[in-house]
Scaffold this active site. Structure first.
Site, PDB file in Angstrom:
ATOM      1  N   GLU A 175       0.473  -1.243   0.145  1.00 35.65           N
ATOM      2  CA  GLU A 175      -0.179   0.291  -0.219  1.00 35.65           C
ATOM      3  C   GLU A 175       0.651   1.855  -0.304  1.00 35.65           C
ATOM      4  O   GLU A 175      -0.346   1.978  -0.457  1.00 35.65           O
ATOM      5  CB  GLU A 175      -1.138  -0.171   1.154  1.00 35.65           C
ATOM      6  N   ARG A 183      13.501 -23.545  -5.123  1.00 40.92           N
ATOM      7  CA  ARG A 183      14.102 -23.889  -3.964  1.00 40.92           C
ATOM      8  C   ARG A 183      14.575 -22.658  -4.063  1.00 40.92           C
ATOM      9  O   ARG A 183      14.209 -22.309  -2.642  1.00 40.92           O
ATOM     10  CB  ARG A 183      15.590 -23.978  -4.320  1.00 40.92           C
ATOM     11  N   GLY A 234      15.520 -38.325   1.167  1.00 35.95           N
ATOM     12  CA  GLY A 234      15.155 -39.799   0.431  1.00 35.95           C
ATOM     13  C   GLY A 234      14.105 -40.551   0.587  1.00 35.95           C
ATOM     14  O   GLY A 234      12.461 -39.676   1.268  1.00 35.95           O
TER      15      GLY A 234
END
Length: 354
Positions: free
Chosen positions: A53, A197, A298
Site C-alpha cells: 500500500e 528452492r 530420500g
C-alpha cells in the site's frame, strides 16, 4: 470481468513478484484507481521494507487524486506496528475513501482489525474479492498461521519403472566410484528444482541422501537466496567434511543426540525418531518461523511425511530411463493432479486437500 475483480487480479500479479523474498511477511500487491484509471501500483518486496500500500501511494504523482480514489489490496492492510507502521493508518492519513480487499489476514495480530479500523474511520470497505485466488497466492503464509506449521512440498524424481535411486553397487558403476548424484531427470527439470528452492524458506533431506550425494542444497542453477538446510542425522553418521556443515547457509540438523556444538549458522535439534517424526520436525520449524519447506528425499524421509499426512503439495518427476532395480519411489496416490512435459520428463503436481 467485474471492475473490482479486474483490479484485484492486477494486485495478485504484482504480489507474485515477491515470491521467495517477503517471508515471514505475505506477498501483497496494491493498485490505486481514480476515475477508471490506474494512478499507482506497488507490491511488498522484502520484509522490513515498505508494504504494498505504501509503495502504491508513493508511486502516485498527483497525491491530490488520492482523496477521490479507490485502493485495491490483495490482503487486508496490517493494523499493528512491526518493522513498519500500520498500513491501515497510512490509508486513513492519505484520505483514500474507498478500500477493496481480496481476503482477510489470518495473522492474529491483524485478523480483521485492519478492516475494522478502516470502517471506523469512515472508509467504504469491500472484502472478499477473488478471495480463493488471494488465499492461494499466500498458501504458505495461511498454512503457517492457520495450521501452525510450514507449508510442506514433497519433491522427488523417479524412473519409468518406479525407482528413485539405484542400488549402491549400480551407483558406483554409474559414477565410476565417485561420490556424485545419479541423475534421473534432464537439465531443464533440475534447473526448475533450483528455481523452486529459491521460492521456499527451507529444504529438507534425510541422512542417506547427504551421505550418498553430499549435496549443497543451494540455488546455483538459478538466482535468489539459498534456503535454510534441514537435515536428518539420527545417529550422527554424516561426516563433518560434508557441505551441509560448511556454515555457509543456515542449517538445522535433527538427531537423537549430538555431541556437536551449535555454530553461527548450524544448530542441532534433539527429537525422538521413534514416533511422530514428521510432526516433531514441523513443530521445530514452526518455532523457527519457517513458513515453507521443500522435502527432497530420500524415499524413507518422504514416506514419513506421507504416512503422517503432513504434506500440502507433491511434485513428482518421471524421468525417461529405467534402473530395473534399486530404491523404490514413495507410495502416494496422486490426486488433484496436473501433468506437464519438460522435454522427455513428465512432471506431476498433486495437492493434498485432506
Amino acid at each position: 470481468m467485474k471492475t473490482n475483480e479486474k483490479y484485484i487480479r492486477r494486485c495478485l500479479e504484482l504480489a507474485n513478484n515477491g515470491l521467495g523474498t517477503t517471508h515471514p511477511n505475505p506477498m501483497v500487491g496494491s493498485v490505486i484507481v481514480c476515475d477508471g484509471k490506474i494512478i499507482g501500483e506497488g507490491w511488498h518486496k522484502k520484509s522490513g521494507e515498505p508494504h504494498a500500500e505504501v509503495n502504491a501511494v508513493n508511486s502516485v504523482k498527483d497525491k491530490s487524486l488520492l482523496k477521490k480514489s479507490t485502493i485495491y489490496v490483495s490482503l487486508e492492510p496490517c493494523s499493528h506496528f512491526g518493522k513498519t507502521p500500520p498500513c491501515c493508518d497510512f490509508i486513513i492519513e492519505n484520505e483514500i475513501p474507498n478500500v477493496v480487499i481480496g481476503t482477510v489476514d489470518p495473522n492474529v495480530k491483524v485478523a480483521g482489525n485492519g478492516i475494522k479500523k478502516l470502517i471506523e474511520a469512515g472508509k467504504n470497505v469491500i472484502v472478499g474479492v477473488l478471495e480463493a485466488e488471494c488465499n492461494e497466492l499466500n498458501k504458505r503464509f495461511f498454512t503457517f498461521h492457520q495450521k501452525k506449521r510450514p507449508y510442506v512440498i514433497l519433491k522427488w524424481a523417479e524412473t519409468k519403472d518406479g525407482f528413485v535411486a539405484p542400488l549402491e553397487i549400480c551407483r558406483k558403476i554409474l559414477n565410476d566410484n565417485k561420490q556424485k548424484p545419479v541423475w534421473i531427470t534432464n537439465e531443464f527439470s533440475r534447473q526448475l528444482v533450483h528455481k523452486w528452492r529459491s521460492e521456499e524458506q527451507a529444504i529438507l533431506v534425510g541422512t542417506n541422501t547427504v551421505i550418498d550425494d553430499n549435496p549443497k542444497l543451494d540455488v546455483r542453477d538459478w538466482t535468489g537466496k539459498n534456503p535454510t538446510r534441514i537435515v536428518l542425522d539420527q545417529n550422527n553418521r554424516i561426516p563433518k567434511e560434508n557441505y551441509i556443515f560448511d556454515n555457509q547457509v543456515k542449517t538445522i540438523v535433527f538427531s537423537n543426540s549430538s555431541t556437536r556444538i551449535n555454530e553461527e549458522n548450524t544448530t542441532f535439534e534433539i527429537i525422538d525418531f521413534k514416533q511422530n517424526l514428521a510432526e516433531q520436525i514441523l513443530n521445530v520449524l514452526y518455532k523457527n518461523q519457517i513458513q515453507s519447506v521443500i522435502i527432497e528425499g530420500g524415499a524413507q524421509t518422504l514416506q514419513t511425511f506421507i504416512n503422517e499426512n503432513l504434506w500440502d503439495e507433491a511434485r513428482v518427476f518421471i524421468g525417461n530411463q529405467s534402473f530395473s532395480t534399486g530404491i523404490k519411489a514413495p507410495i502416494l496416490a496422486l490426486k488433484n493432479s496436473e501433468k506437464h512435459s519438460i522435454e522427455n520428463d513428465i512432471l506431476i503436481i498433486s495437492r493434498n486437500y485432506d
